[in-house]
Write an enzyme that holds these catalytic residues in place. Structure first.
Site, PDB file in Angstrom:
ATOM      1  N   SER A  25       0.845  -1.193   0.000  1.00 25.85           N
ATOM      2  CA  SER A  25       0.000   0.000   0.000  1.00 25.85           C
ATOM      3  C   SER A  25       0.883   1.247   0.000  1.00 25.85           C
ATOM      4  O   SER A  25       1.682   1.416  -0.922  1.00 25.85           O
ATOM      5  CB  SER A  25      -0.960  -0.034   1.182  1.00 25.85           C
ATOM      6  OG  SER A  25      -1.986   0.919   1.031  1.00 25.85           O
ATOM      7  N   HIS A  82      -7.225  -5.599  -1.663  1.00 24.76           N
ATOM      8  CA  HIS A  82      -6.010  -4.950  -1.169  1.00 24.76           C
ATOM      9  C   HIS A  82      -5.222  -5.889  -0.264  1.00 24.76           C
ATOM     10  O   HIS A  82      -4.069  -5.614   0.056  1.00 24.76           O
ATOM     11  CB  HIS A  82      -6.414  -3.678  -0.406  1.00 24.76           C
ATOM     12  CG  HIS A  82      -5.333  -2.652  -0.280  1.00 24.76           C
ATOM     13  ND1 HIS A  82      -4.629  -2.150  -1.355  1.00 24.76           N
ATOM     14  CD2 HIS A  82      -4.831  -2.009   0.802  1.00 24.76           C
ATOM     15  CE1 HIS A  82      -3.761  -1.247  -0.942  1.00 24.76           C
ATOM     16  NE2 HIS A  82      -3.849  -1.149   0.364  1.00 24.76           N
ATOM     17  N   ASP A 124      -8.547  -5.065  -6.142  1.00 26.92           N
ATOM     18  CA  ASP A 124      -8.169  -3.937  -5.296  1.00 26.92           C
ATOM     19  C   ASP A 124      -8.611  -2.646  -5.965  1.00 26.92           C
ATOM     20  O   ASP A 124      -8.024  -2.222  -6.961  1.00 26.92           O
ATOM     21  CB  ASP A 124      -6.652  -3.933  -5.076  1.00 26.92           C
ATOM     22  CG  ASP A 124      -6.194  -2.830  -4.149  1.00 26.92           C
ATOM     23  OD1 ASP A 124      -7.046  -2.058  -3.662  1.00 26.92           O
ATOM     24  OD2 ASP A 124      -4.982  -2.743  -3.893  1.00 26.92           O
TER      25      ASP A 124
END
Length: 631
Positions: free
Chosen positions: A490, A608, A576
């Site tokens: 991320s 994600h 995602d």
């Protein structure tokens, strides 16, 4: 009910002799979640979920254990053992939520004669969120008679809004008032307005008049987790600023018409809270100095008694949730970097701990644990930064070890004593790597100023913080300076992409998972636009916005690809929508076309995160295979 002969989960295939943790052992551990204390106050009910890699699924069982510890008992009808928080005060109704079709989206909604059409039609943003497309369905709160649960009354009828909030909201988003009305959380915005705002409010629905009232109309940020004190005072968590999802979270109590902020003068942010049984204190959980601990704050009402926040626990662990109370003990979930969540009691008077559940004790008894060290590093601007250093089992300071810089996501998520089933420091260390995990700028638990310093400065001081951490630890004789890697997901993946073009030959390999690579295309495809607006400073087309332009030029990893010269592994989930797949594709394509050793591992059915057992195992194996190849 079946009596268990042992306290711990039997883990098949574990050797009786000490061994190092492996991905295979990690994916055999039981995952513990406490459900509550029984009505008679004598036992704790909890769930143990065990993954099956072979069958690619999870199996769960439920258990009861005495509040003071003892043998666990498997239970089947566990719900009857617990007090039902969804039961109305008069015992007549049950509170619940359902997903209800509200809006037209599909081609067949608009053209019934074309019911085989797969078209989706949108007039605003929020057309997809996290990992699902908007099909016109919304979570709605409602109630049903106790003896007729199919007779659901939707208190948000025809509203294109959600409660519980998507994607992660649950029962903490709604509750009964002492008078028998309903308070719930909702962001009553739709389309583009929804995607650009964090303004959730608390709403009260009156069962008698069938009317709804906004209880927090004057606060533009998040209002969440409504609950009532033993005296009946509405209490909730509040962030002040719209669009800032990592703002300081404070405990608000509405007492005699006044809103009292119990944590306004405390330099931290609250995760969750629970009232004491006498209503004189609020216990809460919050990040502090690289851990998550239990705090208390007194409630003075409208008296002149000073409000005092007190930290109750301290140690190399995370207190992750409060289960309830038993006498002077508070029951919590606790973990650390070597141990997954288990249930503990903490004696509030003697300040000592008692581990109650022992689901994974048998497994950990066979495993050599890694050593976690807390280190403080001076940053380039003269600040003191906490850095966790995780050393391999059987660490020998006379040897040299390959070392990994771990870049945390968020970007404002606590880097604490968490136990991940993917980014697991114990597994990494057990494979012979030292892990350097800095609490760089942006981490909660070091004051609000430190926490906020990363917004609009993604590629600024925080990157110096990363390099300060790895450079400091690399001075140790046991670190192989020729074998350094950087890893993260991320925002951590963004960090890896950025460092790949700005590391001055420090690193020999990189691993990025669902990382932000191109801030411009990220702005155009991510679903929570309020996040990119706040952290980036605005849209890329605002040419007179100096803050935004700095984000899209100086802080954009794509602008440094010409300096890439190091192997890179890229993980990406196709579902995602927070950091969409194009980010990973752009990075991989750039690396390949520049002739850099690179690999793209794509998960078509993951978001994600990586949640499915066999996908999780592939992730682990590819992670360590890449390190073996390149480090």
């Amino acid at each position: 009910m079946k009596k268990l002969l042992i306290l711990t989960l039997s883990i098949m295939g574990l050797s009786a002799s000490a061994q190092h943790m492996t991905p295979e052992l990690l994916w055999k551990l039981g995952r513990v979640s406490a459900l509550g204390i029984t009505k008679d106050g004598k036992n704790i009910v909890y769930k143990v979920t065990v993954p099956s890699v072979e069958e690619n699924k999870f199996d769960s069982k439920f258990y009861s254990i005495p509040v003071n510890g003892g043998n666990a008992t498997e239970v089947e009808d566990y719900k009857n053992l617990l007090k039902d928080r969804n039961l109305s005060p008069d015992g007549k109704y049950l509170l619940s939520s359902q997903e209800i079709k509200v809006e037209k989206v599909n081609g067949g909604d608009y053209y019934p004669e074309l019911d085989k059409s797969t078209v989706q039609i949108y007039d605003g943003l929020d057309y997809r969120h996290w990992d699902t497309w908007n099909e016109g369905k919304h979570n709605h709160v409602g109630y049903s008679p106790v003896n007729d649960t199919d007779n659901f009354t939707d208190i948000m009828k025809d509203e294109p809004y959600d409660s519980p909030q998507k994607p992660f909201g649950g029962e903490e988003d709604y509750t009964w008032t002492p008078e028998g009305n309903i308070v719930y959380v909702s962001k009553k915005k739709a389309g583009t307005a929804y995607a650009t705002s964090t303004n959730t409010d608390l709403y009260e629905y009156n069962l008698s008049s069938k009317t709804t009232k906004n209880l927090t109309p004057n606060n533009p940020g998040y209002d969440t987790q409504p609950a009532f004190s033993p005296q009946g005072d509405l209490t909730w968590l509040q962030m002040k600023r719209d669009g800032y999802e990592a703002d300081k979270n404070d405990i608000i109590v509405r007492h005699k018409g006044m809103d009292i902020n119990l944590t306004a003068g405390w330099d931290g942010t609250v995760d969750s809270f629970t009232w004491s049984e006498d209503g004189k204190k609020v216990y809460f959980l919050a990040p502090i100095d690289g851990t998550k601990q239990l705090f208390e704050v007194n409630f003075p009402g409208l008296t002149k008694i000073a409000i005092r926040v007190t930290q109750l626990t301290d140690g190399y662990w995370d207190v992750n949730s409060v289960v309830g109370f038993s006498g002077r003990n508070i029951i919590v979930m606790r973990s650390d970097m070597n141990h997954a969540n288990e249930i503990y009691s903490f004696d509030l008077k003697k300040e000592n701990w008692n581990q109650l559940s022992h689901v994974n004790d048998a497994a950990y008894a066979t495993i050599k644990l890694s050593k976690t060290e807390k280190r403080y590093v001076t940053t380039t601007d003269g600040k003191k930064m906490l850095v966790w250093v995780i050393l391999p089992p059987d660490f020998d300071a006379s040897k040299k070890y390959p070392t990994l810089l771990y870049c945390q996501g968020g970007p404002q998520s606590a880097l604490s004593q968490f136990y991940s089933f993917r980014w697991n420091f114990q597994v990494m260390a057990a494979q012979g790597y030292i892990i350097v995990a800095p609490n760089r700028r942006g981490m909660p638990g070091h004051g609000v100023e430190w926490n906020e310093a990363i917004s609009k400065d993604w590629g600024g001081q925080v990157m110096n913080d990363y390099l300060s951490a790895i450079d400091d630890v690399a001075k140790e004789s046991y670190v192989d300076k020729a074998r350094l890697g950087a890893i993260g997901a991320s925002y951590g993946g963004y960090s890896v992409f950025y460092l790949a073009g700005n590391h001055n030959k420090r690193f020999k390999t990189f691993i990025a998972h669902d990382g932000v690579f191109n801030l411009q295309s990220m702005y155009g495809t991510t679903e929570e636009v309020f996040f990119t607006n706040w952290d980036g400073g605005g849209p890329y087309w605002e040419k007179d916005n100096a803050v935004a332009q700095k984000t899209y030029t100086q802080f954009n990893p794509i602008n440094y690809v010409d300096k890439w010269d190091t192997p890179i592994l890229i993980f990406q989930g196709d579902k995602d929508f927070r950091v969409p797949i194009g980010q990973g594709q752009e990075a991989f394509q750039a690396a390949q076309l520049r002739g850099i050793k690179s690999r793209f591992v794509m998960f078509p059915d993951e978001n994600h995160w990586v949640l499915k057992p066999q996908n999780g195992m592939v992730w682990q194996r590819e992670f360590f295979k890449w390190l073996k190849e390149t480090l």
